[in-house]
Design a protein around this motif. Sequence first.
Motif, PDB file in Angstrom:
ATOM      1  N   GLY A 216       0.819  -1.216   0.000  1.00  0.00           N
ATOM      2  CA  GLY A 216       0.000   0.000   0.000  1.00  0.00           C
ATOM      3  C   GLY A 216       0.848   1.258   0.000  1.00  0.00           C
ATOM      4  N   LEU A 217       1.951   1.228   0.730  1.00  0.00           N
ATOM      5  CA  LEU A 217       2.821   2.404   0.772  1.00  0.00           C
ATOM      6  C   LEU A 217       3.449   2.707  -0.588  1.00  0.00           C
ATOM      7  CD1 LEU A 217       4.705   1.982   4.159  1.00  0.00           C
ATOM      8  CD2 LEU A 217       2.966   3.678   3.593  1.00  0.00           C
ATOM      9  N   TYR A 218       3.764   1.677  -1.341  1.00  0.00           N
ATOM     10  CA  TYR A 218       4.407   1.880  -2.633  1.00  0.00           C
ATOM     11  C   TYR A 218       3.450   1.713  -3.803  1.00  0.00           C
ATOM     12  CZ  TYR A 218       8.754   1.970  -0.121  1.00  0.00           C
ATOM     13  OH  TYR A 218       9.759   2.317   0.732  1.00  0.00           O
ATOM     14  N   GLY A 219       2.152   1.662  -3.539  1.00  0.00           N
ATOM     15  CA  GLY A 219       1.188   1.421  -4.600  1.00  0.00           C
ATOM     16  C   GLY A 219       0.439   2.640  -5.080  1.00  0.00           C
ATOM     17  N   ARG A 220       0.770   3.814  -4.559  1.00  0.00           N
ATOM     18  CA  ARG A 220       0.033   5.030  -4.948  1.00  0.00           C
ATOM     19  C   ARG A 220       0.343   5.390  -6.395  1.00  0.00           C
ATOM     20  NH1 ARG A 220       1.023  10.884  -2.253  1.00  0.00           N
ATOM     21  NH2 ARG A 220      -0.318  12.060  -3.631  1.00  0.00           N
ATOM     22  N   THR A 221      -0.701   5.710  -7.152  1.00  0.00           N
ATOM     23  CA  THR A 221      -0.517   6.123  -8.537  1.00  0.00           C
ATOM     24  C   THR A 221      -0.974   7.567  -8.689  1.00  0.00           C
ATOM     25  OG1 THR A 221      -2.694   5.313  -9.157  1.00  0.00           O
ATOM     26  CG2 THR A 221      -0.857   3.800  -9.443  1.00  0.00           C
ATOM     27  N   GLY A 222      -0.445   8.219  -9.689  1.00  0.00           N
ATOM     28  CA  GLY A 222      -0.811   9.604  -9.938  1.00  0.00           C
ATOM     29  C   GLY A 222      -0.296  10.045 -11.286  1.00  0.00           C
ATOM     30  N   SER A 223      -0.512  11.306 -11.558  1.00  0.00           N
ATOM     31  CA  SER A 223      -0.072  11.855 -12.843  1.00  0.00           C
ATOM     32  C   SER A 223       1.439  12.038 -12.832  1.00  0.00           C
ATOM     33  CB  SER A 223      -0.755  13.200 -13.093  1.00  0.00           C
ATOM     34  OG  SER A 223      -0.286  14.157 -12.159  1.00  0.00           O
ATOM     35  N   LEU A 224       1.973  12.280 -13.995  1.00  0.00           N
ATOM     36  CA  LEU A 224       3.413  12.517 -14.130  1.00  0.00           C
ATOM     37  C   LEU A 224       3.820  13.770 -13.355  1.00  0.00           C
ATOM     38  CD1 LEU A 224       5.921  11.382 -15.443  1.00  0.00           C
ATOM     39  CD2 LEU A 224       5.440  12.773 -17.446  1.00  0.00           C
ATOM     40  N   ILE A 225       2.952  14.758 -13.315  1.00  0.00           N
ATOM     41  CA  ILE A 225       3.241  15.998 -12.582  1.00  0.00           C
ATOM     42  C   ILE A 225       3.326  15.718 -11.082  1.00  0.00           C
ATOM     43  CG2 ILE A 225       2.311  18.257 -11.955  1.00  0.00           C
ATOM     44  CD1 ILE A 225       1.153  18.382 -14.816  1.00  0.00           C
ATOM     45  N   GLN A 226       2.375  14.930 -10.548  1.00  0.00           N
ATOM     46  CA  GLN A 226       2.425  14.577  -9.127  1.00  0.00           C
ATOM     47  C   GLN A 226       3.699  13.802  -8.810  1.00  0.00           C
ATOM     48  OE1 GLN A 226      -1.295  12.431  -9.016  1.00  0.00           O
ATOM     49  NE2 GLN A 226      -2.161  13.947  -7.604  1.00  0.00           N
ATOM     50  N   MET A 227       4.055  12.888  -9.686  1.00  0.00           N
ATOM     51  CA  MET A 227       5.263  12.096  -9.473  1.00  0.00           C
ATOM     52  C   MET A 227       6.502  12.984  -9.455  1.00  0.00           C
ATOM     53  SD  MET A 227       6.650   8.847 -11.639  1.00  0.00           S
ATOM     54  CE  MET A 227       7.540   9.736 -12.897  1.00  0.00           C
ATOM     55  N   GLU A 228       6.583  13.938 -10.382  1.00  0.00           N
ATOM     56  CA  GLU A 228       7.735  14.836 -10.431  1.00  0.00           C
ATOM     57  C   GLU A 228       7.810  15.731  -9.201  1.00  0.00           C
ATOM     58  OE1 GLU A 228       7.334  16.883 -14.142  1.00  0.00           O
ATOM     59  OE2 GLU A 228       8.012  15.152 -15.306  1.00  0.00           O
ATOM     60  N   HIS A 229       6.651  16.228  -8.723  1.00  0.00           N
ATOM     61  CA  HIS A 229       6.642  17.064  -7.520  1.00  0.00           C
ATOM     62  C   HIS A 229       7.146  16.287  -6.310  1.00  0.00           C
ATOM     63  CE1 HIS A 229       4.860  20.839  -8.819  1.00  0.00           C
ATOM     64  NE2 HIS A 229       4.021  20.142  -9.570  1.00  0.00           N
ATOM     65  N   GLU A 230       6.678  15.072  -6.135  1.00  0.00           N
ATOM     66  CA  GLU A 230       7.117  14.259  -5.007  1.00  0.00           C
ATOM     67  C   GLU A 230       8.598  13.932  -5.108  1.00  0.00           C
ATOM     68  OE1 GLU A 230       5.799  13.419  -2.122  1.00  0.00           O
ATOM     69  OE2 GLU A 230       3.988  14.516  -2.639  1.00  0.00           O
ATOM     70  N   GLU A 231       9.071  13.628  -6.307  1.00  0.00           N
ATOM     71  CA  GLU A 231      10.489  13.310  -6.489  1.00  0.00           C
ATOM     72  C   GLU A 231      11.368  14.538  -6.233  1.00  0.00           C
ATOM     73  OE1 GLU A 231      13.820  11.046  -7.075  1.00  0.00           O
ATOM     74  OE2 GLU A 231      11.752  10.440  -6.713  1.00  0.00           O
ATOM     75  N   GLN A 232      10.934  15.690  -6.690  1.00  0.00           N
ATOM     76  CA  GLN A 232      11.702  16.910  -6.439  1.00  0.00           C
ATOM     77  C   GLN A 232      11.713  17.247  -4.951  1.00  0.00           C
ATOM     78  OE1 GLN A 232       9.933  19.794  -9.028  1.00  0.00           O
ATOM     79  NE2 GLN A 232      11.096  19.120 -10.815  1.00  0.00           N
ATOM     80  N   PHE A 233      10.609  17.028  -4.271  1.00  0.00           N
ATOM     81  CA  PHE A 233      10.572  17.270  -2.827  1.00  0.00           C
ATOM     82  C   PHE A 233      11.476  16.278  -2.109  1.00  0.00           C
ATOM     83  CE2 PHE A 233       8.719  16.291   1.344  1.00  0.00           C
ATOM     84  CZ  PHE A 233       8.945  17.512   1.953  1.00  0.00           C
ATOM     85  N   ARG A 234      11.447  15.031  -2.528  1.00  0.00           N
ATOM     86  CA  ARG A 234      12.257  14.001  -1.885  1.00  0.00           C
ATOM     87  C   ARG A 234      13.745  14.289  -2.035  1.00  0.00           C
ATOM     88  NH1 ARG A 234      15.049   9.490  -2.861  1.00  0.00           N
ATOM     89  NH2 ARG A 234      14.812   9.648  -5.099  1.00  0.00           N
ATOM     90  N   THR A 235      14.143  14.832  -3.171  1.00  0.00           N
ATOM     91  CA  THR A 235      15.555  15.123  -3.404  1.00  0.00           C
ATOM     92  C   THR A 235      15.932  16.553  -3.026  1.00  0.00           C
ATOM     93  OG1 THR A 235      15.074  15.664  -5.702  1.00  0.00           O
ATOM     94  CG2 THR A 235      15.768  13.403  -5.223  1.00  0.00           C
ATOM     95  N   HIS A 236      15.047  17.252  -2.302  1.00  0.00           N
ATOM     96  CA  HIS A 236      15.303  18.588  -1.743  1.00  0.00           C
ATOM     97  C   HIS A 236      15.448  19.689  -2.790  1.00  0.00           C
ATOM     98  CE1 HIS A 236      15.959  16.657   2.100  1.00  0.00           C
ATOM     99  NE2 HIS A 236      16.791  15.823   1.516  1.00  0.00           N
ATOM    100  N   HIS A 237      14.844  19.531  -3.943  1.00  0.00           N
ATOM    101  CA  HIS A 237      14.940  20.567  -4.963  1.00  0.00           C
ATOM    102  C   HIS A 237      13.828  21.607  -4.870  1.00  0.00           C
ATOM    103  CE1 HIS A 237      18.329  18.730  -6.825  1.00  0.00           C
ATOM    104  NE2 HIS A 237      17.670  17.622  -7.137  1.00  0.00           N
ATOM    105  N   VAL A 238      12.729  21.287  -4.210  1.00  0.00           N
ATOM    106  CA  VAL A 238      11.621  22.223  -4.072  1.00  0.00           C
ATOM    107  C   VAL A 238      11.058  22.131  -2.667  1.00  0.00           C
ATOM    108  CG1 VAL A 238      10.955  22.149  -6.497  1.00  0.00           C
ATOM    109  CG2 VAL A 238       9.897  20.587  -4.888  1.00  0.00           C
ATOM    110  N   HIS A 239      10.234  23.108  -2.333  1.00  0.00           N
ATOM    111  CA  HIS A 239       9.551  23.085  -1.053  1.00  0.00           C
ATOM    112  C   HIS A 239       8.427  22.055  -1.095  1.00  0.00           C
ATOM    113  CE1 HIS A 239      11.766  26.505   0.408  1.00  0.00           C
ATOM    114  NE2 HIS A 239      11.459  27.185  -0.689  1.00  0.00           N
ATOM    115  N   ASP A 240       7.876  21.792   0.035  1.00  0.00           N
ATOM    116  CA  ASP A 240       6.811  20.817   0.175  1.00  0.00           C
ATOM    117  C   ASP A 240       5.643  21.186  -0.740  1.00  0.00           C
ATOM    118  OD1 ASP A 240       4.982  18.968   0.994  1.00  0.00           O
ATOM    119  OD2 ASP A 240       5.212  19.375   3.123  1.00  0.00           O
TER     120      ASP A 240
END
Length: 182
Positions: free
Chosen positions: A132-156
């Motif tokens: 369940g933790l790794y099963g969330r799906t979303g748009s490419l934009i949502q994925m990019e926002h989460e990845e950028q937040f995870r790698t500290h490139h953008v704010h939350d």
Amino acid sequence: MASHIPVNHRLQPFYRFLAALAGVYVLVFGIVGVTRTGSFPLFDQNGDVSVFGLRSNLAFAIISIIVGVIVFGGAVVGGNVDHFINLFGGVVFLVAGLLMMTVMETDANFLNFQMATCIVSFVIGTVLFTAGLYGRTGSLIQMEHEEQFRTHHVHDPEHHNWAIPDSPPRPVENDPDVHRFA
């Protein structure tokens, strides 16, 4: 919605497969359990009927069939349906294992659990919750926002009511004053 769960994780198909496998195991356990305990009372605690090495009764077998169909059906449907079923199902299996472990040697053990059944419940709960933790799906934009937040490139990218107002922004990855341990 839980915050900052990976979106479209690269191992999502693997975790979905594990959840489907857990669902099939629970479903088959229930079907075999119904065939072996069908002649006993619904909440029988005296019968020593075992399925795959785990004690069972008719009520536990019927519940297993229902849960197995739901978990496997969620894996077949996929998407965020699978994500929510696995998160919720994982918690249910973990809590059920804990609750039944506390009442194991009492008359309240209405599902005829034993220690091995609790351990299997914990394992299935952990597999489902992780899926369940790794099963969330979303748009490419949502994925990019989460990845950028995870790698500290953008704010939350999400607003949190519990966040401290006017708190300093997170440090940037290239900042020489940032010391990361991981």
